[in-house]
Design a protein around this motif. Structure first.
Motif, mmCIF file in Angstrom:
data_model
loop_
_atom_site.group_PDB
_atom_site.id
_atom_site.type_symbol
_atom_site.label_atom_id
_atom_site.label_comp_id
_atom_site.label_asym_id
_atom_site.label_seq_id
_atom_site.Cartn_x
_atom_site.Cartn_y
_atom_site.Cartn_z
ATOM 1 N N GLN A 1 0.620 5.694 8.353
ATOM 2 C CA GLN A 1 -0.955 5.659 7.480
ATOM 3 C C GLN A 1 -1.202 4.256 7.011
ATOM 4 O OE1 GLN A 1 -2.984 7.817 7.751
ATOM 5 N NE2 GLN A 1 -4.549 7.722 5.626
ATOM 6 N N ARG B 1 -12.744 11.205 15.245
ATOM 7 C CA ARG B 1 -11.365 10.763 15.436
ATOM 8 C C ARG B 1 -10.236 11.825 15.281
ATOM 9 N NH1 ARG B 1 -10.565 4.962 14.013
ATOM 10 N NH2 ARG B 1 -12.370 3.849 13.945
ATOM 11 N N PHE C 1 -11.545 -1.744 0.222
ATOM 12 C CA PHE C 1 -10.611 -0.639 0.034
ATOM 13 C C PHE C 1 -9.309 -1.016 -0.384
ATOM 14 C CE2 PHE C 1 -10.428 3.796 0.593
ATOM 15 C CZ PHE C 1 -9.395 4.222 1.067
ATOM 16 N N THR C 2 -9.324 -1.400 -1.586
ATOM 17 C CA THR C 2 -7.944 -2.071 -2.186
ATOM 18 C C THR C 2 -6.623 -0.940 -2.037
ATOM 19 O OG1 THR C 2 -8.371 -1.155 -4.614
ATOM 20 C CG2 THR C 2 -9.296 -3.640 -3.764
ATOM 21 N N VAL D 1 -9.346 8.324 5.393
ATOM 22 C CA VAL D 1 -9.055 7.416 4.626
ATOM 23 C C VAL D 1 -8.967 6.174 5.611
ATOM 24 C CG1 VAL D 1 -7.037 6.004 3.548
ATOM 25 C CG2 VAL D 1 -7.438 8.501 2.880
ATOM 26 N N ILE D 2 -8.659 6.328 6.866
ATOM 27 C CA ILE D 2 -8.514 5.117 7.617
ATOM 28 C C ILE D 2 -9.943 4.822 7.982
ATOM 29 C CG2 ILE D 2 -8.134 4.550 10.013
ATOM 30 C CD1 ILE D 2 -5.498 5.860 10.028
ATOM 31 N N GLN E 1 -6.898 3.083 -2.213
ATOM 32 C CA GLN E 1 -6.232 4.139 -1.193
ATOM 33 C C GLN E 1 -5.285 5.110 -2.046
ATOM 34 O OE1 GLN E 1 -3.857 1.892 1.578
ATOM 35 N NE2 GLN E 1 -2.965 4.163 2.347
ATOM 36 N N ASP F 1 -6.107 12.026 5.865
ATOM 37 C CA ASP F 1 -5.601 10.771 6.586
ATOM 38 C C ASP F 1 -6.565 10.027 7.216
ATOM 39 O OD1 ASP F 1 -1.993 11.257 6.704
ATOM 40 O OD2 ASP F 1 -3.328 10.797 4.936
ATOM 41 N N ILE F 2 -7.137 10.728 8.172
ATOM 42 C CA ILE F 2 -8.058 9.992 9.221
ATOM 43 C C ILE F 2 -9.343 9.798 8.201
ATOM 44 C CG2 ILE F 2 -9.779 10.498 10.832
ATOM 45 C CD1 ILE F 2 -7.923 11.542 12.445
ATOM 46 N N VAL G 1 -4.118 1.578 7.930
ATOM 47 C CA VAL G 1 -4.972 1.195 6.957
ATOM 48 C C VAL G 1 -5.161 -0.208 6.949
ATOM 49 C CG1 VAL G 1 -5.654 1.359 4.361
ATOM 50 C CG2 VAL G 1 -5.162 3.501 5.400
ATOM 51 N N ALA H 1 -7.113 -1.177 9.938
ATOM 52 C CA ALA H 1 -8.404 -0.816 9.936
ATOM 53 C C ALA H 1 -9.213 -1.704 8.770
ATOM 54 C CB ALA H 1 -8.633 0.551 9.280
ATOM 55 N N VAL H 2 -8.302 -2.180 7.817
ATOM 56 C CA VAL H 2 -9.201 -3.105 6.862
ATOM 57 C C VAL H 2 -9.524 -4.525 7.597
ATOM 58 C CG1 VAL H 2 -8.471 -4.775 5.043
ATOM 59 C CG2 VAL H 2 -8.370 -2.135 4.582
ATOM 60 N N ALA I 1 -11.449 2.720 5.158
ATOM 61 C CA ALA I 1 -10.661 1.241 5.295
ATOM 62 C C ALA I 1 -11.423 0.339 6.252
ATOM 63 C CB ALA I 1 -9.288 1.619 5.565
ATOM 64 N N SER I 2 -11.779 1.233 7.372
ATOM 65 C CA SER I 2 -12.334 0.288 8.461
ATOM 66 C C SER I 2 -13.892 0.060 7.908
ATOM 67 C CB SER I 2 -12.180 0.904 9.662
ATOM 68 O OG SER I 2 -13.413 1.960 9.819
ATOM 69 N N HIS I 3 -14.573 0.769 7.165
ATOM 70 C CA HIS I 3 -15.825 0.490 6.639
ATOM 71 C C HIS I 3 -15.848 -0.595 5.645
ATOM 72 C CE1 HIS I 3 -18.605 3.527 8.729
ATOM 73 N NE2 HIS I 3 -17.436 3.681 9.033
ATOM 74 N N GLY J 1 -11.905 -3.663 11.066
ATOM 75 C CA GLY J 1 -13.125 -2.820 11.062
ATOM 76 C C GLY J 1 -13.092 -1.922 12.333
ATOM 77 N N GLY K 1 -13.326 -2.522 4.268
ATOM 78 C CA GLY K 1 -12.349 -3.516 4.503
ATOM 79 C C GLY K 1 -11.593 -3.794 3.307
ATOM 80 N N ARG K 2 -11.507 -5.060 2.860
ATOM 81 C CA ARG K 2 -10.628 -5.544 1.474
ATOM 82 C C ARG K 2 -11.172 -4.679 0.462
ATOM 83 N NH1 ARG K 2 -7.138 -8.403 2.176
ATOM 84 N NH2 ARG K 2 -6.764 -9.900 3.969
ATOM 85 N N ARG L 1 0.766 -1.022 0.055
ATOM 86 C CA ARG L 1 0.106 0.050 -0.146
ATOM 87 C C ARG L 1 0.851 1.123 0.090
ATOM 88 N NH1 ARG L 1 -5.523 -0.143 0.865
ATOM 89 N NH2 ARG L 1 -6.459 -2.524 1.243
#
Lengths: 143, 147
Positions: free
Chosen positions: A105, B31, B123-124, B112-113, B128, B109-110, A109, A112-113, B116-118, A116, B120-121, A31
């Motif tokens: 960062q 956040r 969000f390749t 993006v995180i 990103q 940046d936050i 990420v 987070a991935v 990513a948490s919502h 979740g 998951g995968r 990434r």
């Protein structure tokens, strides 16, 4: 500064990914190379294609080093001392690279991935602080 | 002018299409205030920001988060003219709000995180890349009119 709570949360996160450390390392680096192409300039000798053995191998190293830092949160300076020398004198990665949080960062990420909702605001905060502290130690010997 | 490839545009709009603006906006702003507590300096009239729980539950934080992310949607709709889109907001953040532009980068940046948490995968790494580029362009546009 890392509070006792922060340290606990960082350790907990690390435990949660302890089974997939290699994947986390490889994905973080992939990434980082994808999102911040300037970081590739430090790896001209690497095969940077998706799934490359070199990325996996190096990701594993990076995560192991971070894992060591997680085990030594009370003494990061000493735990990362060798790596600090390496980055300052051999690798000479541009210090703002550390402070602009590029690796941090991307690691976050990936966390987070994988985690979740479990990558909640408090955990996010603790990990961000931890990575800041690691970056500061790695940049210590630059000049 | 920023160049967006067809793939980048597609990645941005497909993620945006699935975003719950109210939820993600609230979460991103909360956040920001939790992870970078000094940003609370801009929200002294928001009431209780004394703990992560207080911040997350604070209705003013939620409302403002929604406002901020809704405005972000304007960038998504106007990828070819983000500078123009944020011209007035840039002046506002400089002249009235007195926000250090570094904070735009932090919020980006936050965001993006949070995505990513919502996602998951889904969000390749390519996703990103497109979104880090977008938040960078937005941050730059918001800083552009500073003087």
């Amino acid at each position: 500064m890392l509070t006792a709570e922060d340290k606990k949360m960082v350790q907990q996160v690390w435990e949660k990914v302890s089974g997939h450390q290699e994947d986390v390392g490889a994905e973080t680096l992939e990434r980082m190379f994808a999102a911040y192409p300037q970081t590739k300039t430090y790896f001209p000798h690497f095969d940077l294609h998706h799934g490359s053995d070199q990325i996996r191998g190096h990701g594993k190293k990076v995560v192991a080093a971070l894992g060591n830092a997680v085990k030594n949160l009370d003494n990061l300076s000493q735990a990362l001392s060798e790596l600090s020398n390496l980055h300052a004198y051999n690798l000479r990665v541009d210090p703002p690279c550390f402070s602009s949080q590029l690796l941090s960062q991307c690691l976050q990420v990936v966390l987070a991935v994988h985690l979740g909702k479990d990558y909640n605001p408090e955990t996010h905060s603790a990990v961000d602080k931890f990575m800041s502290a690691v970056a500061a130690v790695l940049a210590e010997k630059y000049r | 002018m920023v160049h967006w490839s067809a793939e980048e545009k597609q990645l941005i709009s497909s993620v945006w299409g699935k975003v719950n603006v109210e939820e993600c906006g609230a979460e991103a702003l909360a956040r920001l205030l939790i992870v970078y507590p000094w940003t609370q300096r801009f929200f002294s009239n928001f009431g209780n920001l004394s703990s992560p729980t207080a911040i997350i539950g604070n209705p003013k934080v939620r409302a403002h988060g929604k406002k901020v992310l809704t405005s972000f949607g304007e960038a998504v709709k106007n990828l070819d003219n983000i500078k123009g889109t944020y011209s007035k907001l840039s002046e506002l953040h400089c002249e009235k709000l007195h926000v250090d532009p570094e904070n735009f980068r932090l919020l980006g940046d936050i965001l993006v995180i949070v995505l990513a948490s919502h996602f998951g995968r889904d969000f390749t790494p390519a996703c990103q890349f497109a979104w880090q580029k977008l938040v960078g362009v937005v941050a730059h546009a918001l800083a552009r009119r500073y003087h």
